[in-house]
Design a protein around this motif. Structure first.
Motif, PDB file in Angstrom:
ATOM      1  N   UNK A  32       0.821  -1.210   0.000  1.00  0.00           N
ATOM      2  CA  UNK A  32       0.000   0.000   0.000  1.00  0.00           C
ATOM      3  C   UNK A  32       0.854   1.259   0.000  1.00  0.00           C
ATOM      4  N   UNK A  33       1.961   1.221   0.724  1.00  0.00           N
ATOM      5  CA  UNK A  33       2.843   2.400   0.766  1.00  0.00           C
ATOM      6  C   UNK A  33       3.375   2.724  -0.631  1.00  0.00           C
ATOM      7  N   UNK A  34       3.739   1.697  -1.393  1.00  0.00           N
ATOM      8  CA  UNK A  34       4.237   1.927  -2.751  1.00  0.00           C
ATOM      9  C   UNK A  34       3.141   2.541  -3.621  1.00  0.00           C
ATOM     10  N   UNK A  35       1.931   2.002  -3.518  1.00  0.00           N
ATOM     11  CA  UNK A  35       0.811   2.550  -4.285  1.00  0.00           C
ATOM     12  C   UNK A  35       0.558   3.989  -3.891  1.00  0.00           C
ATOM     13  N   UNK A  36       0.616   4.280  -2.599  1.00  0.00           N
ATOM     14  CA  UNK A  36       0.379   5.638  -2.116  1.00  0.00           C
ATOM     15  C   UNK A  36       1.431   6.614  -2.650  1.00  0.00           C
ATOM     16  N   UNK A  37       2.690   6.181  -2.699  1.00  0.00           N
ATOM     17  CA  UNK A  37       3.749   7.048  -3.229  1.00  0.00           C
ATOM     18  C   UNK A  37       3.507   7.337  -4.707  1.00  0.00           C
ATOM     19  N   UNK A  38       3.190   6.308  -5.476  1.00  0.00           N
ATOM     20  CA  UNK A  38       2.929   6.494  -6.903  1.00  0.00           C
ATOM     21  C   UNK A  38       1.709   7.386  -7.122  1.00  0.00           C
ATOM     22  N   UNK A  39       0.661   7.158  -6.326  1.00  0.00           N
ATOM     23  CA  UNK A  39      -0.560   7.954  -6.457  1.00  0.00           C
ATOM     24  C   UNK A  39      -0.310   9.409  -6.078  1.00  0.00           C
ATOM     25  N   UNK A  40       0.529   9.632  -5.065  1.00  0.00           N
ATOM     26  CA  UNK A  40       0.831  11.006  -4.661  1.00  0.00           C
ATOM     27  C   UNK A  40       1.516  11.770  -5.784  1.00  0.00           C
ATOM     28  N   UNK A  41       2.491  11.144  -6.426  1.00  0.00           N
ATOM     29  CA  UNK A  41       3.209  11.818  -7.506  1.00  0.00           C
ATOM     30  C   UNK A  41       2.283  12.091  -8.684  1.00  0.00           C
ATOM     31  N   UNK A  42       1.494  11.083  -9.068  1.00  0.00           N
ATOM     32  CA  UNK A  42       0.572  11.262 -10.189  1.00  0.00           C
ATOM     33  C   UNK A  42      -0.472  12.333  -9.873  1.00  0.00           C
ATOM     34  N   UNK A  43      -1.057  12.264  -8.678  1.00  0.00           N
ATOM     35  CA  UNK A  43      -2.086  13.227  -8.315  1.00  0.00           C
ATOM     36  C   UNK A  43      -1.562  14.638  -8.132  1.00  0.00           C
ATOM     37  N   UNK A  44      -0.330  14.758  -7.646  1.00  0.00           N
ATOM     38  CA  UNK A  44       0.236  16.073  -7.368  1.00  0.00           C
ATOM     39  C   UNK A  44       0.659  16.791  -8.643  1.00  0.00           C
ATOM     40  N   UNK A  45       1.346  16.087  -9.528  1.00  0.00           N
ATOM     41  CA  UNK A  45       1.918  16.737 -10.707  1.00  0.00           C
ATOM     42  C   UNK A  45       1.340  16.241 -12.047  1.00  0.00           C
ATOM     43  N   UNK A  46       0.825  15.009 -12.078  1.00  0.00           N
ATOM     44  CA  UNK A  46       0.446  14.431 -13.351  1.00  0.00           C
ATOM     45  C   UNK A  46      -0.951  14.753 -13.840  1.00  0.00           C
ATOM     46  N   UNK A  47      -1.888  14.959 -12.917  1.00  0.00           N
ATOM     47  CA  UNK A  47      -3.290  15.057 -13.307  1.00  0.00           C
ATOM     48  C   UNK A  47      -3.847  16.472 -13.260  1.00  0.00           C
ATOM     49  N   UNK A  48      -3.014  17.444 -13.456  1.00  0.00           N
ATOM     50  CA  UNK A  48      -3.479  18.830 -13.488  1.00  0.00           C
ATOM     51  C   UNK A  48      -3.968  19.219 -14.881  1.00  0.00           C
ATOM     52  N   UNK A  49      -4.815  18.387 -15.455  1.00  0.00           N
ATOM     53  CA  UNK A  49      -5.227  18.604 -16.841  1.00  0.00           C
ATOM     54  C   UNK A  49      -6.139  19.813 -17.049  1.00  0.00           C
ATOM     55  N   UNK A  50      -6.898  20.266 -16.047  1.00  0.00           N
ATOM     56  CA  UNK A  50      -7.579  21.553 -16.257  1.00  0.00           C
ATOM     57  C   UNK A  50      -6.608  22.672 -16.614  1.00  0.00           C
ATOM     58  N   UNK A  51      -5.408  22.631 -16.013  1.00  0.00           N
ATOM     59  CA  UNK A  51      -4.381  23.630 -16.336  1.00  0.00           C
ATOM     60  C   UNK A  51      -3.772  23.332 -17.702  1.00  0.00           C
TER      61      UNK A  51
END
Length: 420
Positions: A220-239
């Motif tokens: 779960x920790x690995x998934x959380x780290x990957x999700x944090x990076x994707x959610x923080x920087x990867x999914x800003x598609x409105x911008x």
């Protein structure tokens, strides 16, 4: 692929959520366009700040929101949160339509909406298991994603046309009306057919149990780290989409809506592909985010707006492979009595990083151009891919060694039913 829809409760939920999701995407499109072109002169940083205000509460309120999802009747929690978000959308629609809206009004709305959403998300995610039971969680999560992104095919395009014809105000009013569908669905659900999870939270002292549980689960920790990076920087598609549309390609609001819908085509495809599998897969997790890096890199440097739309579809497909499988894996392998708190933590790391990433991405887009804003997603998600790939390789190596008798594995955990 659609086995969860055989259940009355899930069909009812799915229908209400689909209608409400269309309104949500309409609102998201109108909000970004209003901030970028009506309330500012193409200020991407302001769009990023607005996103930060909306998603910060998910990070700050995670201990309380997860506790509420595990302690109280989730259906009743959702009735309260969905009603509150509908009222907020109605107020914003009235303010925008009356022509008295200012930037701080929109920012205040984003913050209030984010606070309510912080309590809605873990209850909504954990409620899925009550609708379908343990065996169909992965399928239901995938269909939820298909509903969410299927609505994205319609919502942004409709919003773009409405903005071009009658301004953004009516878009927010329509979104307020769509919340009625979700409220009706929640009230029509047959409570006798629900499969409630054990209530593992009784008071404030149980807040830390979710943190302790996740800390002991390396997967779960690995998934959380990957999700944090994707959610923080990867999914800003409105911008990404709004700045590329308005600044790089000099297009208008209806094109912005079409591009947002193009990305949804890929997202729906990714969700439906995940729905075909009875169990989440690490291959989809790691492979999905790896292909997302390539798609973002391609999208950043395409010369033509229609090729950009095609690249967005690929980005949506690959990101959805990761998101659906990550969500399913977290839910399916978490103990039922702490599932609400675990999902609150997952939502916090996945969306709570937006207050950090969105302003940074917006500043990069302003300072160096929209194309480099998208490259922020590609570069940071390459790190997420590396984290996941290293863990996946080690797990597969240890699994092979255990089968040949050269390694003694610890006792199995909840994650042993996950397909590698």
């Amino acid at each position: 692929m659609f086995r969860s829809l055989r259940r009355f409760n899930y069909r009812t939920w799915f229908t209400g959520a689909l209608i409400s999701n269309i309104g949500a995407w309409m609102q998201s499109t109108a909000l970004s366009w209003t901030v970028l072109t009506v309330l500012t002169d193409g200020d991407a940083t302001a769009v990023g700040l607005n996103m930060a205000l909306q998603f910060a509460p998910q990070l700050l309120l995670v201990p309380i929101s997860g506790l509420i999802a595990d302690k109280y009747d989730r259906r009743k929690v959702l009735l309260v949160t969905q009603s509150a978000m509908g009222v907020l959308a109605l107020v914003l629609g009235v303010v925008v339509t009356a022509g008295v809206v200012d930037l701080w009004h929109v920012q205040l709305f984003a913050l209030a909406f984010g606070i309510v959403q912080a309590f809605d998300m873990p209850a909504r995610q954990a409620f899925v298991s009550e609708l379908v039971g343990q065996d169909d969680i992965a399928n239901a999560v995938a269909l939820n994603s298909a509903s969410f992104h299927g609505a994205r095919l319609v919502g942004p395009a409709v919003a773009g046309v409405l903005i071009a014809l009658v301004q953004p105000g009516p878009v927010f009013l329509i979104n307020a009306i769509t919340f009625v569908a979700m409220l009706v669905a929640l009230m029509r659900i047959r409570r006798s057919e629900l499969q409630p999870s054990p209530r593992g939270a009784k008071g404030l002292g149980d807040i830390v149990q979710g943190f302790k549980y996740v800390r002991k689960r390396h997967d779960l920790l690995i998934i959380f780290v990957m999700a944090f990076i994707l959610g923080t920087f990867g999914l800003n598609f409105p911008i990404y989409i709004s700045t590329m549309t308005a600044t790089e390609f000099r297009a208008d609001a209806d094109t912005f809506g079409v591009l947002s819908s193009a990305m949804a085509i890929g997202s729906v495809t990714g969700a439906l592909l995940s729905a075909r599998s009875s169990r989440p897969r690490w291959t989809f997790l790691v492979g999905g985010i790896g292909m997302f890096v390539l798609a973002c890199t391609f999208a950043a440097w395409v010369p033509n707006i229609w090729v950009f739309g095609a690249a967005l579809a690929v980005a949506g497909f690959t990101a959805q492979l990761f998101m659906t499988n990550a969500n399913s894996m977290v839910q399916l392998t978490s103990a039922p009595e702490v599932r609400g708190r675990v999902m609150a933590l997952y939502g916090a790391v996945f969306m709570g990083g937006t207050p950090i990433g969105a302003p940074i991405v917006g500043w990069v887009a302003d300072a160096f151009g929209p194309r480099w804003g998208i490259m922020v997603a590609a570069i940071t998600c390459l790190v997420a891919f590396a984290v996941g790939a290293i863990y996946w390789v080690r797990v597969r190596r240890d699994d092979r060694m255990s089968r040949t008798g050269t390694l003694t594995l610890p006792p199995p955990t909840e994650s042993t039913n996950i397909v590698k």
